[in-house]
Design an enzyme around this catalytic site. Structure first.
Site, short mmCIF file in Angstrom:
data_model
loop_
_atom_site.label_atom_id
_atom_site.label_comp_id
_atom_site.label_asym_id
_atom_site.label_seq_id
_atom_site.Cartn_x
_atom_site.Cartn_y
_atom_site.Cartn_z
N CYS A 134 0.56 -1.26 -0.28
CA CYS A 134 -0.03 -0.29 0.31
C CYS A 134 0.80 1.64 -0.33
O CYS A 134 1.31 1.58 1.01
CB CYS A 134 -0.62 -0.39 1.57
SG CYS A 134 -2.06 1.53 1.34
N CYS A 137 -0.42 4.14 2.68
CA CYS A 137 -0.14 3.77 3.84
C CYS A 137 1.55 3.85 4.10
O CYS A 137 2.25 4.50 4.99
CB CYS A 137 0.24 2.43 4.23
SG CYS A 137 -1.90 1.73 3.38
N ASP A 138 2.21 3.67 3.20
CA ASP A 138 3.71 3.69 3.50
C ASP A 138 4.29 5.04 2.49
O ASP A 138 5.88 3.99 2.62
CB ASP A 138 4.48 1.86 2.92
CG ASP A 138 3.45 0.60 4.20
OD1 ASP A 138 2.88 1.68 5.39
OD2 ASP A 138 2.87 -0.04 3.81
#
Ligand SMILES: Cc1cc2nc3c(=O)[nH]c(=O)nc-3n(C[C@H](O)[C@H](O)[C@H](O)COP(=O)(O)OP(=O)(O)OC[C@H]3O[C@@H](n4cnc5c(N)ncnc54)[C@H](O)[C@@H]3O)c2cc1C
Length: 306
Positions: A134, A137-138
């Protein structure tokens, strides 16, 4: 005696919440069971440009909050619980979840899908240590790093473009010689100076010490191997439907998607499926919502005859 619902909707992504709006407004006693937070996998991205009605795009978190509020406004109840099984109980369905059991006349399975893994050795070892599924997200953890993304569909192209906000360089690895993703995304990828596309190649090995350091690639046409040094590797090779808990009960196709008929009915009377988990939905929010609305109307029709 336990409460009997008219419909239990499993999953509170775009499909589950859209069905909740229609079922609630249709005055059905509606329960939505969600194992995480309402909103579904669209919350993994930061911006959506193609949902109808938003010419300037929309932030998925804000949109899904509106879905949730609208469903609850019409009386749908949302409970956090993870469904493990659906079983027949007399003329009702019993939905068995981690925290309880829920009796209902009908069920809508709207459990979406989850990231597909490459299945390589070390994939799990370097998860969170260089490997991610993701970018939203990261991605911010990889400022000025050299990255790789594997995949060739809309999702991989979107992830790669997003990551160029942070990274120094990005190699986009695809096993074919053309992408499947939308033309507009392809154009953006080809115009982006940070992205180098590596065609006809698969990742065969993930290496590192404490964190990820390199990937071994194989060219599928020449069989030649090469190594690229990267600190981050984003895997965007598709999604698997979250249908495991329906195995043995519902008919699934070879990709484990739930097979649906008219009105999104499944092979079991009273059980419906909608969104990414079913075999007719092309993994888009608008189609997830459309199929869910069709299912909710099908459920209302069925309950009228109940
Ligand atoms: C990074 C990314 C970017 C995307 N960008 C776009 C885009 O720009 N435009 C677009 O149209 N689409 C986009 N999509 C696709 C879109 O998010 C999906 O098509 C859509 O979310 C599908 O909705 P759904 O409700 O069917 O499933 P999901 O959104 O997957 O929701 C399913 C829900 O069910 C829950 N659940 C699963 N199993 C259980 C269980 N056993 N018990 C209880 N709850 C359970 C999950 O926690 C989840 O909340 C993107 C997807 C990703 C991952």
């Amino acid at each position: 005696m336990n409460e009997v619902y008219d419909v239990v909707i499993i999953g509170a992504g775009p499909a589950g919440l859209a069905a909740g709006i229609y079922a609630g407004r249709g005055r059905l006693n509606t329960l939505i069971l969600e194992k995480g937070i309402p909103g579904g996998q669209i919350l993994l991205t930061d911006f959506v440009e193609n949902y109808p009605g938003f010419p300037d795009g929309v932030v998925p978190f804000e949109l899904m909050e509106k879905f949730r509020i609208q469903a609850e406004k019409f009386g749908a109840k949302i409970t956090q619980d993870e469904v493990e099984k659906i079983e027949k109980k007399d003329d009702l369905w019993n939905v068995v979840a981690g925290q309880g059991e829920y009796l209902t006349r009908t069920v809508l399975v709207a459990t979406g899908s989850a990231h597909r893994k490459l299945g390589l050795e070390n994939e799990g070892k370097y998860l969170g240590r260089g490997i991610s599924y993701c970018a939203t997200c990261d991605g911010a953890f990889f400022k000025e790093k050299d990255l790789a993304v594997v995949g060739g569909g809309d999702w991989a192209l979107t992830e790669a473009l997003f990551l160029t906000k942070f990274c120094r360089s990005l190699k986009l690895i695809h096993r074919r010689d053309k992408f499947r993703g939308e033309q507009i995304l392809q154009e953006r990828v080809f115009e982006n100076e940070k992205i180098e596309v590596i065609w006809d190649s698969i990742v065969t090995r993930i290496s590192g010490s404490a964190t990820l350091e390199s990937l071994t690639l194989q060219n599928v046409k020449t069989q030649e191997n090469s190594e690229i040094k990267v600190q981050g590797f984003f895997i965007s090779v598709g999604l698997d439907p979250n249908s495991k808990f329906t195995e043995g009960l519902l008919d699934l196709n070879e990709w484990r998607e739930i097979i649906v008929k008219k009105n999104m009915a499944t092979s079991q009377p009273g059980i419906f499926a909608a969104g990414d988990v079913c075999d007719v939905c092309p993994e888009q929010m608008a189609t997830a919502v459309g199929t869910a609305v069709a299912a909710a109307i099908g459920i209302e029709d069925l309950l009228r005859k109940y």
